[in-house]
Design an enzyme around this catalytic site. Sequence first.
Site, mmCIF file in Angstrom:
data_model
loop_
_atom_site.group_PDB
_atom_site.id
_atom_site.type_symbol
_atom_site.label_atom_id
_atom_site.label_comp_id
_atom_site.label_asym_id
_atom_site.label_seq_id
_atom_site.Cartn_x
_atom_site.Cartn_y
_atom_site.Cartn_z
ATOM 1 N N GLY A 87 -52.156 100.751 36.871
ATOM 2 C CA GLY A 87 -51.187 101.354 38.327
ATOM 3 C C GLY A 87 -51.735 102.696 37.461
ATOM 4 O O GLY A 87 -51.747 103.122 36.271
ATOM 5 N N GLY B 122 -50.093 105.839 38.120
ATOM 6 C CA GLY B 122 -48.855 106.649 38.450
ATOM 7 C C GLY B 122 -48.417 107.868 37.482
ATOM 8 O O GLY B 122 -47.837 107.930 36.269
ATOM 9 N N LYS C 37 -30.148 99.931 43.123
ATOM 10 C CA LYS C 37 -32.344 100.296 43.523
ATOM 11 C C LYS C 37 -31.725 100.412 44.759
ATOM 12 O O LYS C 37 -30.728 100.454 45.696
ATOM 13 C CB LYS C 37 -32.320 99.385 42.704
HETATM 14 P P1 NAD Z 1 -45.757 106.247 41.101
HETATM 15 O O1 NAD Z 1 -45.708 105.720 42.505
HETATM 16 O O2 NAD Z 1 -45.721 106.776 40.474
HETATM 17 O O3 NAD Z 1 -47.302 104.788 40.600
HETATM 18 C C1 NAD Z 1 -46.847 103.823 41.528
HETATM 19 C C2 NAD Z 1 -49.091 103.279 40.939
HETATM 20 O O4 NAD Z 1 -49.374 102.183 41.274
HETATM 21 C C3 NAD Z 1 -50.024 103.795 41.729
HETATM 22 O O5 NAD Z 1 -51.094 104.625 40.829
HETATM 23 C C4 NAD Z 1 -50.394 103.415 42.555
HETATM 24 O O6 NAD Z 1 -51.228 103.326 43.053
HETATM 25 C C5 NAD Z 1 -50.084 101.981 41.593
HETATM 26 N N1 NAD Z 1 -50.544 100.739 42.609
HETATM 27 C C6 NAD Z 1 -49.243 100.817 43.915
HETATM 28 N N2 NAD Z 1 -50.239 99.856 44.112
HETATM 29 C C7 NAD Z 1 -50.503 98.717 43.779
HETATM 30 C C8 NAD Z 1 -51.295 97.630 43.213
HETATM 31 N N3 NAD Z 1 -51.151 97.263 44.187
HETATM 32 N N4 NAD Z 1 -52.406 97.198 42.608
HETATM 33 C C9 NAD Z 1 -51.969 98.588 41.525
HETATM 34 N N5 NAD Z 1 -51.876 99.801 41.644
HETATM 35 C C10 NAD Z 1 -50.476 99.850 42.583
HETATM 36 O O7 NAD Z 1 -44.505 104.817 40.219
HETATM 37 P P2 NAD Z 1 -44.038 104.809 38.998
HETATM 38 O O8 NAD Z 1 -42.606 105.441 38.646
HETATM 39 O O9 NAD Z 1 -45.246 104.619 38.210
HETATM 40 O O10 NAD Z 1 -43.840 103.253 38.618
HETATM 41 C C11 NAD Z 1 -44.648 102.516 39.032
HETATM 42 C C12 NAD Z 1 -43.739 100.463 38.440
HETATM 43 O O11 NAD Z 1 -42.691 101.053 37.237
HETATM 44 C C13 NAD Z 1 -42.733 100.530 39.275
HETATM 45 O O12 NAD Z 1 -42.532 98.884 38.760
HETATM 46 C C14 NAD Z 1 -41.109 101.245 39.492
HETATM 47 O O13 NAD Z 1 -40.061 100.046 39.781
HETATM 48 C C15 NAD Z 1 -41.145 100.658 37.557
HETATM 49 N N6 NAD Z 1 -40.581 101.978 37.000
HETATM 50 C C16 NAD Z 1 -41.043 103.598 36.760
HETATM 51 C C17 NAD Z 1 -39.768 104.022 35.639
HETATM 52 C C18 NAD Z 1 -40.115 105.508 36.299
HETATM 53 O O14 NAD Z 1 -39.307 106.549 35.245
HETATM 54 N N7 NAD Z 1 -40.838 106.300 37.214
HETATM 55 C C19 NAD Z 1 -38.936 104.538 35.411
HETATM 56 C C20 NAD Z 1 -38.618 102.270 34.757
HETATM 57 C C21 NAD Z 1 -39.979 101.460 35.619
#
Ligand code: NAD
Length: 415
Positions: free
Chosen positions: A217, A219, A105
Amino acid sequence: MTNQKVLPFALDQLKLASEKLDLDKGIYKILKEPKRAILVSVTIENDSENIGVFQGIRVQHWDVKGPFKGGIRFHPNVTLDEVTALSMWMTWKCAIANLPYGGAKGGICCNPKKMSTKELERLTRRYTSLIFDYLGPHRDIPAPDLYTNEQTMAWMMDTYSQLKGYSVPESVTGKPIEIGGSEGRKCATANSVAFCTREAAKIVRLKLKNATIAIQGFGSVGYNAASVMHNMGCKIVAISDSSGGVFCSDGINPERLYSHKIKTGSVLNFDTCVNITNTELLASNCDILVPAAMENQITGKNADDVNAKIVAEGANGPTTPKADRILFEKGVYLIPDILANSGGVTVSYFEWVQNLTRTHWTLDEVNNKLENKIVETFYEVERLSKKEKSDMRTSALMLGVGRVAHAINTRGLWP
Ligand code: NAD
Protein backbone atom coordinates in the site's frame (compact mmCIF):
# COMPACT_ATOMS: atom_id res chain seq x y z
CA MET A 1 -8.85 -12.04 -1.50
CA THR A 2 -10.31 -8.67 -0.53
CA ASN A 3 -13.90 -9.72 -1.27
CA GLN A 4 -13.82 -12.34 1.48
CA LYS A 5 -16.07 -11.63 4.46
CA VAL A 6 -14.27 -10.16 7.47
CA LEU A 7 -17.03 -9.97 10.08
CA PRO A 8 -16.59 -13.69 10.98
CA PHE A 9 -12.94 -12.87 11.79
CA ALA A 10 -13.88 -9.93 14.02
CA LEU A 11 -16.43 -12.15 15.78
CA ASP A 12 -13.86 -14.96 16.22
CA GLN A 13 -11.51 -12.45 17.82
CA LEU A 14 -14.23 -11.17 20.16
CA LYS A 15 -15.09 -14.75 21.15
CA LEU A 16 -11.44 -15.54 21.91
CA ALA A 17 -10.97 -12.41 24.01
CA SER A 18 -14.28 -12.99 25.83
CA GLU A 19 -13.30 -16.57 26.71
CA LYS A 20 -9.88 -15.47 27.95
CA LEU A 21 -11.51 -12.74 30.04
CA ASP A 22 -14.26 -15.09 31.23
CA LEU A 23 -16.68 -12.37 30.18
CA ASP A 24 -20.31 -12.33 31.30
CA LYS A 25 -22.42 -14.05 28.58
CA GLY A 26 -24.86 -11.11 28.44
CA ILE A 27 -22.09 -8.57 27.81
CA TYR A 28 -20.63 -10.81 25.11
CA LYS A 29 -24.07 -10.93 23.46
CA ILE A 30 -24.26 -7.11 23.53
CA LEU A 31 -20.81 -6.64 22.01
CA LYS A 32 -21.43 -9.06 19.12
CA GLU A 33 -23.98 -6.71 17.55
CA PRO A 34 -23.59 -3.07 16.50
CA LYS A 35 -25.87 -0.64 18.28
CA ARG A 36 -26.99 0.86 14.98
CA ALA A 37 -26.42 0.19 11.25
CA ILE A 38 -27.60 2.84 8.83
CA LEU A 39 -28.05 2.04 5.12
CA VAL A 40 -28.72 4.89 2.72
CA SER A 41 -29.17 5.22 -1.00
CA VAL A 42 -26.82 7.97 -2.15
CA THR A 43 -28.17 9.40 -5.38
CA ILE A 44 -26.24 11.97 -7.37
CA GLU A 45 -26.29 13.45 -10.83
CA ASN A 46 -23.02 12.52 -12.51
CA ASP A 47 -21.09 14.77 -14.91
CA SER A 48 -22.91 13.39 -17.94
CA GLU A 49 -26.21 14.33 -16.24
CA ASN A 50 -27.21 10.71 -15.59
CA ILE A 51 -28.33 9.55 -12.15
CA GLY A 52 -25.89 7.47 -10.12
CA VAL A 53 -27.15 5.43 -7.14
CA PHE A 54 -24.66 4.16 -4.57
CA GLN A 55 -25.09 2.29 -1.29
CA GLY A 56 -23.90 4.29 1.72
CA ILE A 57 -23.33 2.70 5.12
CA ARG A 58 -22.60 3.96 8.64
CA VAL A 59 -22.28 1.37 11.39
CA GLN A 60 -22.11 2.56 15.00
CA HIS A 61 -20.84 -0.35 17.04
CA TRP A 62 -20.87 0.71 20.68
CA ASP A 63 -20.63 4.11 22.40
CA VAL A 64 -20.48 3.30 26.09
CA LYS A 65 -17.24 5.29 26.58
CA GLY A 66 -18.12 8.34 24.45
CA PRO A 67 -19.29 9.44 20.98
CA PHE A 68 -18.82 7.11 18.03
CA LYS A 69 -15.61 7.60 16.07
CA GLY A 70 -14.39 6.05 12.83
CA GLY A 71 -13.37 6.56 9.24
CA ILE A 72 -15.30 6.69 5.99
CA ARG A 73 -14.07 4.69 2.97
CA PHE A 74 -14.99 4.88 -0.70
CA HIS A 75 -14.33 1.52 -2.40
CA PRO A 76 -16.11 -0.95 -4.71
CA ASN A 77 -15.80 -3.70 -2.05
CA VAL A 78 -17.58 -1.78 0.73
CA THR A 79 -20.26 -4.03 2.27
CA LEU A 80 -22.25 -4.06 5.50
CA ASP A 81 -20.18 -7.07 6.61
CA GLU A 82 -16.90 -5.19 6.14
CA VAL A 83 -18.04 -1.93 7.70
CA THR A 84 -19.50 -3.75 10.72
CA ALA A 85 -16.21 -5.56 11.36
CA LEU A 86 -14.27 -2.31 11.00
CA SER A 87 -16.64 -0.53 13.43
CA MET A 88 -16.08 -3.26 16.02
CA TRP A 89 -12.30 -2.97 15.67
CA MET A 90 -12.66 0.81 16.21
CA THR A 91 -14.42 0.17 19.54
CA TRP A 92 -11.50 -1.93 20.80
CA LYS A 93 -8.90 0.47 19.33
CA CYS A 94 -10.32 3.50 21.13
CA ALA A 95 -10.59 1.56 24.39
CA ILE A 96 -6.98 0.30 24.18
CA ALA A 97 -5.75 3.87 23.66
CA ASN A 98 -8.03 5.04 26.51
CA LEU A 99 -9.79 7.52 24.22
CA PRO A 100 -13.29 8.64 25.28
CA TYR A 101 -14.91 7.23 22.15
CA GLY A 102 -16.93 4.31 20.85
CA GLY A 103 -16.33 2.63 17.51
CA ALA A 104 -17.96 3.34 14.15
CA LYS A 105 -17.12 3.02 10.46
CA GLY A 106 -18.73 4.16 7.26
CA GLY A 107 -18.39 3.75 3.57
CA ILE A 108 -19.86 4.13 0.14
CA CYS A 109 -19.74 1.30 -2.37
CA CYS A 110 -18.33 3.13 -5.41
CA ASN A 111 -15.24 3.31 -7.57
CA PRO A 112 -13.66 6.68 -6.69
CA LYS A 113 -10.95 6.19 -9.34
CA LYS A 114 -13.66 6.48 -12.02
CA MET A 115 -15.33 9.58 -10.55
CA SER A 116 -14.49 13.25 -11.06
CA THR A 117 -13.76 15.60 -8.14
CA LYS A 118 -17.17 17.23 -8.60
CA GLU A 119 -18.92 13.83 -8.52
CA LEU A 120 -17.02 12.86 -5.37
CA GLU A 121 -18.04 16.15 -3.76
CA ARG A 122 -21.73 15.59 -4.59
CA LEU A 123 -21.47 11.99 -3.32
CA THR A 124 -19.86 13.07 -0.03
CA ARG A 125 -22.35 15.90 0.60
CA ARG A 126 -25.40 13.76 -0.21
CA TYR A 127 -24.13 10.91 2.03
CA THR A 128 -23.46 13.36 4.88
CA SER A 129 -26.95 14.84 4.58
CA LEU A 130 -28.52 11.35 4.63
CA ILE A 131 -26.78 10.36 7.89
CA PHE A 132 -26.81 13.89 9.35
CA ASP A 133 -29.26 13.03 12.18
CA TYR A 134 -26.81 10.47 13.53
CA LEU A 135 -23.67 12.64 13.31
CA GLY A 136 -22.33 15.42 15.52
CA PRO A 137 -19.37 16.27 17.75
CA HIS A 138 -21.00 14.53 20.74
CA ARG A 139 -22.70 11.80 18.72
CA ASP A 140 -20.51 10.45 15.88
CA ILE A 141 -17.35 12.01 14.42
CA PRO A 142 -16.14 10.73 10.99
CA ALA A 143 -12.53 10.74 9.72
CA PRO A 144 -10.77 9.75 6.47
CA ASP A 145 -9.96 6.15 5.53
CA LEU A 146 -9.34 4.20 2.33
CA TYR A 147 -9.71 6.46 -0.77
CA THR A 148 -10.97 9.44 1.24
CA ASN A 149 -8.80 12.30 2.44
CA GLU A 150 -8.77 15.74 4.06
CA GLN A 151 -10.75 17.21 1.13
CA THR A 152 -13.51 14.63 1.76
CA MET A 153 -13.53 15.71 5.41
CA ALA A 154 -13.72 19.41 4.43
CA TRP A 155 -16.86 18.64 2.36
CA MET A 156 -18.37 16.61 5.22
CA MET A 157 -17.63 19.37 7.75
CA ASP A 158 -19.06 22.02 5.43
CA THR A 159 -22.24 20.02 4.71
CA TYR A 160 -22.78 19.33 8.43
CA SER A 161 -22.17 23.01 9.24
CA GLN A 162 -24.50 24.27 6.47
CA LEU A 163 -27.30 22.04 7.75
CA LYS A 164 -26.72 23.25 11.34
CA GLY A 165 -26.49 26.89 10.29
CA TYR A 166 -23.10 27.57 11.90
CA SER A 167 -19.53 26.22 11.64
CA VAL A 168 -18.87 23.02 13.55
CA PRO A 169 -15.20 22.13 12.98
CA GLU A 170 -15.38 19.49 15.75
CA SER A 171 -17.92 17.48 13.68
CA VAL A 172 -15.17 15.64 11.72
CA THR A 173 -11.42 15.04 12.10
CA GLY A 174 -8.65 14.71 9.53
CA LYS A 175 -9.61 18.11 8.10
CA PRO A 176 -7.20 20.51 6.37
CA ILE A 177 -5.33 22.63 8.94
CA GLU A 178 -6.84 25.91 7.69
CA ILE A 179 -10.34 24.80 8.76
CA GLY A 180 -9.38 23.32 12.13
CA GLY A 181 -7.29 20.26 11.28
CA SER A 182 -4.47 19.25 13.60
CA GLU A 183 -0.77 19.46 12.99
CA GLY A 184 0.64 15.95 12.64
CA ARG A 185 -2.63 14.23 11.60
CA LYS A 186 -1.39 13.24 8.11
CA CYS A 187 1.58 11.29 9.51
CA ALA A 188 -0.10 10.14 12.74
CA THR A 189 -1.01 6.60 11.66
CA ALA A 190 2.40 6.07 10.07
CA ASN A 191 4.09 7.47 13.19
CA SER A 192 2.31 5.01 15.45
CA VAL A 193 3.31 2.15 13.13
CA ALA A 194 6.92 3.41 13.35
CA PHE A 195 6.91 3.88 17.16
CA CYS A 196 5.49 0.39 17.71
CA THR A 197 7.95 -1.14 15.25
CA ARG A 198 10.86 0.60 17.01
CA GLU A 199 9.79 -0.85 20.38
CA ALA A 200 9.15 -4.31 18.89
CA ALA A 201 12.62 -4.23 17.31
CA LYS A 202 14.13 -3.77 20.79
CA ILE A 203 12.21 -6.83 22.00
CA VAL A 204 13.23 -9.09 19.09
CA ARG A 205 16.77 -7.61 19.14
CA LEU A 206 16.65 -6.26 15.62
CA LYS A 207 18.81 -3.22 14.77
CA LEU A 208 16.65 -0.61 13.04
CA LYS A 209 19.59 0.89 11.16
CA ASN A 210 19.43 -0.72 7.72
CA ALA A 211 16.65 -3.11 8.79
CA THR A 212 14.82 -4.07 5.58
CA ILE A 213 11.14 -3.21 5.20
CA ALA A 214 8.40 -4.22 2.73
CA ILE A 215 5.25 -2.10 2.65
CA GLN A 216 1.97 -3.10 1.01
CA GLY A 217 0.00 0.00 0.00
CA PHE A 218 1.40 3.41 -0.93
CA GLY A 219 -1.41 5.73 0.17
CA SER A 220 -1.83 7.84 3.27
CA VAL A 221 -0.54 5.13 5.65
CA GLY A 222 1.89 3.29 3.35
CA TYR A 223 3.61 6.32 1.84
CA ASN A 224 4.00 8.11 5.19
CA ALA A 225 5.21 4.89 6.90
CA ALA A 226 7.83 4.48 4.15
CA SER A 227 8.91 8.08 4.59
CA VAL A 228 9.07 8.01 8.42
CA MET A 229 10.87 4.66 8.56
CA HIS A 230 13.30 5.67 5.81
CA ASN A 231 14.16 8.72 7.97
CA MET A 232 14.69 6.38 10.96
CA GLY A 233 17.50 4.69 8.99
CA CYS A 234 15.60 1.61 7.78
CA LYS A 235 15.97 0.37 4.22
CA ILE A 236 12.69 0.18 2.30
CA VAL A 237 13.17 -2.75 -0.11
CA ALA A 238 9.63 -3.30 -1.44
CA ILE A 239 6.50 -1.20 -1.91
CA SER A 240 3.23 -1.92 -3.70
CA ASP A 241 -0.08 -0.33 -4.63
CA SER A 242 -3.21 -1.74 -6.24
CA SER A 243 -1.34 -2.28 -9.56
CA GLY A 244 1.46 -4.39 -8.06
CA GLY A 245 4.80 -3.70 -6.43
CA VAL A 246 8.50 -3.00 -6.84
CA PHE A 247 11.52 -4.58 -5.12
CA CYS A 248 15.10 -3.33 -4.82
CA SER A 249 17.57 -4.87 -2.35
CA ASP A 250 19.64 -1.63 -2.38
CA GLY A 251 16.68 0.34 -0.99
CA ILE A 252 13.96 2.60 -2.39
CA ASN A 253 13.73 6.34 -1.80
CA PRO A 254 10.04 6.89 -0.88
CA GLU A 255 9.96 10.54 -2.01
CA ARG A 256 11.32 9.66 -5.46
CA LEU A 257 8.91 6.74 -5.74
CA TYR A 258 6.05 9.08 -4.78
CA SER A 259 6.95 11.49 -7.60
CA HIS A 260 7.11 8.52 -9.97
CA LYS A 261 3.62 7.39 -8.87
CA ILE A 262 2.22 10.89 -9.37
CA LYS A 263 3.76 11.00 -12.86
CA THR A 264 2.86 7.48 -14.05
CA GLY A 265 -0.16 6.51 -11.90
CA SER A 266 1.49 3.52 -10.20
CA VAL A 267 4.69 2.39 -8.44
CA LEU A 268 5.54 -0.05 -11.26
CA ASN A 269 8.65 0.29 -13.46
CA PHE A 270 10.55 2.48 -11.00
CA ASP A 271 14.27 3.01 -11.49
CA THR A 272 16.35 -0.17 -11.17
CA CYS A 273 13.62 -1.97 -9.16
CA VAL A 274 12.07 -5.21 -10.37
CA ASN A 275 8.28 -5.39 -10.62
CA ILE A 276 6.66 -7.88 -8.25
CA THR A 277 3.08 -8.92 -7.42
CA ASN A 278 1.34 -8.12 -4.15
CA THR A 279 1.60 -11.81 -3.22
CA GLU A 280 5.36 -11.68 -3.78
CA LEU A 281 5.63 -8.52 -1.69
CA LEU A 282 4.14 -10.28 1.35
CA ALA A 283 6.73 -13.06 0.97
CA SER A 284 9.67 -10.65 0.36
CA ASN A 285 12.98 -11.17 2.06
CA CYS A 286 12.76 -8.46 4.70
CA ASP A 287 13.01 -7.89 8.46
CA ILE A 288 9.76 -5.92 8.80
CA LEU A 289 6.51 -6.25 6.85
CA VAL A 290 3.95 -3.43 6.94
CA PRO A 291 0.58 -4.29 5.39
CA ALA A 292 -0.98 -0.85 4.75
CA ALA A 293 -3.72 -1.51 2.18
CA MET A 294 -6.70 -3.82 2.65
CA GLU A 295 -8.11 -6.60 4.84
CA ASN A 296 -7.46 -10.33 4.31
CA GLN A 297 -3.99 -10.11 2.82
CA ILE A 298 -2.11 -12.54 5.09
CA THR A 299 -4.21 -15.68 5.24
CA GLY A 300 -3.93 -19.38 6.11
CA LYS A 301 -2.65 -19.89 2.55
CA ASN A 302 0.32 -17.49 2.51
CA ALA A 303 1.20 -16.85 6.19
CA ASP A 304 3.89 -19.51 6.09
CA ASP A 305 5.61 -17.61 3.26
CA VAL A 306 6.08 -14.48 5.41
CA ASN A 307 9.82 -14.02 6.00
CA ALA A 308 9.70 -10.92 8.20
CA LYS A 309 10.57 -11.00 11.91
CA ILE A 310 8.06 -8.22 12.66
CA VAL A 311 4.66 -7.59 11.04
CA ALA A 312 3.31 -4.11 11.86
CA GLU A 313 -0.30 -3.75 10.75
CA GLY A 314 -0.87 -0.30 9.28
CA ALA A 315 -4.07 -1.55 7.60
CA ASN A 316 -7.14 -2.72 9.48
CA GLY A 317 -7.72 -6.47 9.43
CA PRO A 318 -4.91 -7.50 7.03
CA THR A 319 -4.30 -10.82 8.85
CA THR A 320 -6.90 -13.57 9.30
CA PRO A 321 -7.15 -15.54 12.61
CA LYS A 322 -5.73 -18.65 10.91
CA ALA A 323 -2.72 -16.63 9.69
CA ASP A 324 -2.32 -15.18 13.21
CA ARG A 325 -1.83 -18.67 14.60
CA ILE A 326 0.69 -19.60 11.88
CA LEU A 327 2.71 -16.41 12.37
CA PHE A 328 2.73 -16.86 16.18
CA GLU A 329 3.99 -20.45 15.82
CA LYS A 330 6.70 -19.24 13.40
CA GLY A 331 7.85 -16.75 16.04
CA VAL A 332 6.88 -13.66 14.02
CA TYR A 333 6.27 -10.63 16.28
CA LEU A 334 2.95 -9.21 15.06
CA ILE A 335 1.85 -5.74 16.17
CA PRO A 336 -1.93 -5.80 15.71
CA ASP A 337 -3.85 -3.10 13.81
CA ILE A 338 -5.79 -1.93 16.87
CA LEU A 339 -2.45 -0.98 18.44
CA ALA A 340 -0.09 -0.28 15.51
CA ASN A 341 -2.36 2.08 13.57
CA SER A 342 -4.04 3.71 16.57
CA GLY A 343 -2.02 6.90 15.99
CA GLY A 344 -4.63 8.02 13.46
CA VAL A 345 -7.54 8.01 15.87
CA THR A 346 -5.32 9.33 18.67
CA VAL A 347 -4.41 12.48 16.74
CA SER A 348 -8.05 12.69 15.58
CA TYR A 349 -8.89 12.86 19.27
CA PHE A 350 -6.27 15.61 19.73
CA GLU A 351 -7.87 17.48 16.80
CA TRP A 352 -11.34 17.18 18.36
CA VAL A 353 -10.04 18.43 21.73
CA GLN A 354 -8.34 21.40 20.02
CA ASN A 355 -11.57 22.21 18.12
CA LEU A 356 -13.75 21.96 21.24
CA THR A 357 -11.40 24.20 23.22
CA ARG A 358 -10.70 26.53 20.23
CA THR A 359 -6.93 26.01 20.57
CA HIS A 360 -4.17 24.98 18.17
CA TRP A 361 -1.25 22.83 19.30
CA THR A 362 2.21 22.87 17.70
CA LEU A 363 3.54 19.90 15.72
CA ASP A 364 6.00 19.10 18.54
CA GLU A 365 3.20 19.11 21.12
CA VAL A 366 1.10 16.73 19.01
CA ASN A 367 3.97 14.38 18.18
CA ASN A 368 5.25 14.23 21.77
CA LYS A 369 1.80 13.47 23.16
CA LEU A 370 1.30 10.85 20.44
CA GLU A 371 4.65 9.14 21.06
CA ASN A 372 4.07 9.00 24.84
CA LYS A 373 0.62 7.51 24.41
CA ILE A 374 1.62 4.93 21.80
CA VAL A 375 4.72 3.75 23.68
CA GLU A 376 2.78 3.51 26.95
CA THR A 377 -0.02 1.51 25.27
CA PHE A 378 2.48 -0.71 23.43
CA TYR A 379 4.07 -1.81 26.72
CA GLU A 380 0.69 -2.28 28.38
CA VAL A 381 -0.22 -4.76 25.63
CA GLU A 382 3.27 -6.29 25.65
CA ARG A 383 3.18 -6.90 29.43
CA LEU A 384 -0.24 -8.54 29.18
CA SER A 385 0.97 -10.76 26.36
CA LYS A 386 3.94 -11.93 28.49
CA LYS A 387 1.63 -12.56 31.44
CA GLU A 388 -0.94 -14.45 29.35
CA LYS A 389 1.71 -16.13 27.15
CA SER A 390 -0.40 -14.99 24.22
CA ASP A 391 0.24 -13.18 20.96
CA MET A 392 -0.02 -9.39 20.89
CA ARG A 393 -3.40 -9.42 19.09
CA THR A 394 -5.04 -11.51 21.81
CA SER A 395 -3.66 -9.33 24.59
CA ALA A 396 -4.66 -6.11 22.77
CA LEU A 397 -8.19 -7.49 22.31
CA MET A 398 -8.35 -8.54 25.96
CA LEU A 399 -7.40 -5.01 27.00
CA GLY A 400 -9.91 -3.34 24.66
CA VAL A 401 -12.84 -5.71 25.12
CA GLY A 402 -12.23 -5.84 28.88
CA ARG A 403 -12.38 -2.05 29.21
CA VAL A 404 -15.59 -1.76 27.16
CA ALA A 405 -17.23 -4.61 29.10
CA HIS A 406 -16.27 -2.95 32.38
CA ALA A 407 -17.79 0.34 31.21
CA ILE A 408 -21.07 -1.38 30.23
CA ASN A 409 -21.22 -3.09 33.62
CA THR A 410 -20.58 0.20 35.41
CA ARG A 411 -23.20 2.15 33.47
CA GLY A 412 -25.76 -0.67 33.58
CA LEU A 413 -28.62 -1.17 31.14
CA TRP A 414 -31.40 1.37 30.69
CA PRO A 415 -34.37 1.05 31.14
P1 NAD B 1 -5.37 5.27 0.93
O1 NAD B 1 -6.57 5.26 0.08
O2 NAD B 1 -4.69 6.55 1.19
O3 NAD B 1 -4.27 4.26 0.32
C1 NAD B 1 -4.55 2.92 0.02
C2 NAD B 1 -3.36 2.31 -0.71
O4 NAD B 1 -3.56 0.90 -0.83
C3 NAD B 1 -3.17 2.85 -2.12
O5 NAD B 1 -1.79 2.98 -2.38
C4 NAD B 1 -3.74 1.74 -3.01
O6 NAD B 1 -3.17 1.71 -4.30
C5 NAD B 1 -3.35 0.52 -2.20
N1 NAD B 1 -4.16 -0.64 -2.48
C6 NAD B 1 -5.51 -0.70 -2.65
N2 NAD B 1 -5.86 -1.98 -2.90
C7 NAD B 1 -4.74 -2.71 -2.86
C8 NAD B 1 -4.46 -4.09 -3.02
N3 NAD B 1 -5.43 -4.95 -3.29
N4 NAD B 1 -3.17 -4.48 -2.89
C9 NAD B 1 -2.19 -3.62 -2.61
N5 NAD B 1 -2.38 -2.31 -2.45
C10 NAD B 1 -3.65 -1.87 -2.58
O7 NAD B 1 -5.81 4.54 2.29
P2 NAD B 1 -5.12 4.64 3.71
O8 NAD B 1 -5.77 5.73 4.46
O9 NAD B 1 -3.63 4.62 3.55
O10 NAD B 1 -5.62 3.28 4.38
C11 NAD B 1 -4.91 2.06 4.22
C12 NAD B 1 -5.30 1.10 5.33
O11 NAD B 1 -4.97 1.71 6.59
C13 NAD B 1 -6.80 0.78 5.44
O12 NAD B 1 -6.94 -0.54 5.92
C14 NAD B 1 -7.30 1.75 6.49
O13 NAD B 1 -8.48 1.30 7.13
C15 NAD B 1 -6.11 1.74 7.43
N6 NAD B 1 -6.02 2.90 8.34
C16 NAD B 1 -5.95 4.16 7.85
C17 NAD B 1 -5.85 5.23 8.74
C18 NAD B 1 -5.70 6.65 8.27
O14 NAD B 1 -5.43 7.52 9.11
N7 NAD B 1 -5.82 6.94 6.98
C19 NAD B 1 -5.84 5.00 10.12
C20 NAD B 1 -5.90 3.69 10.59
C21 NAD B 1 -5.97 2.64 9.68
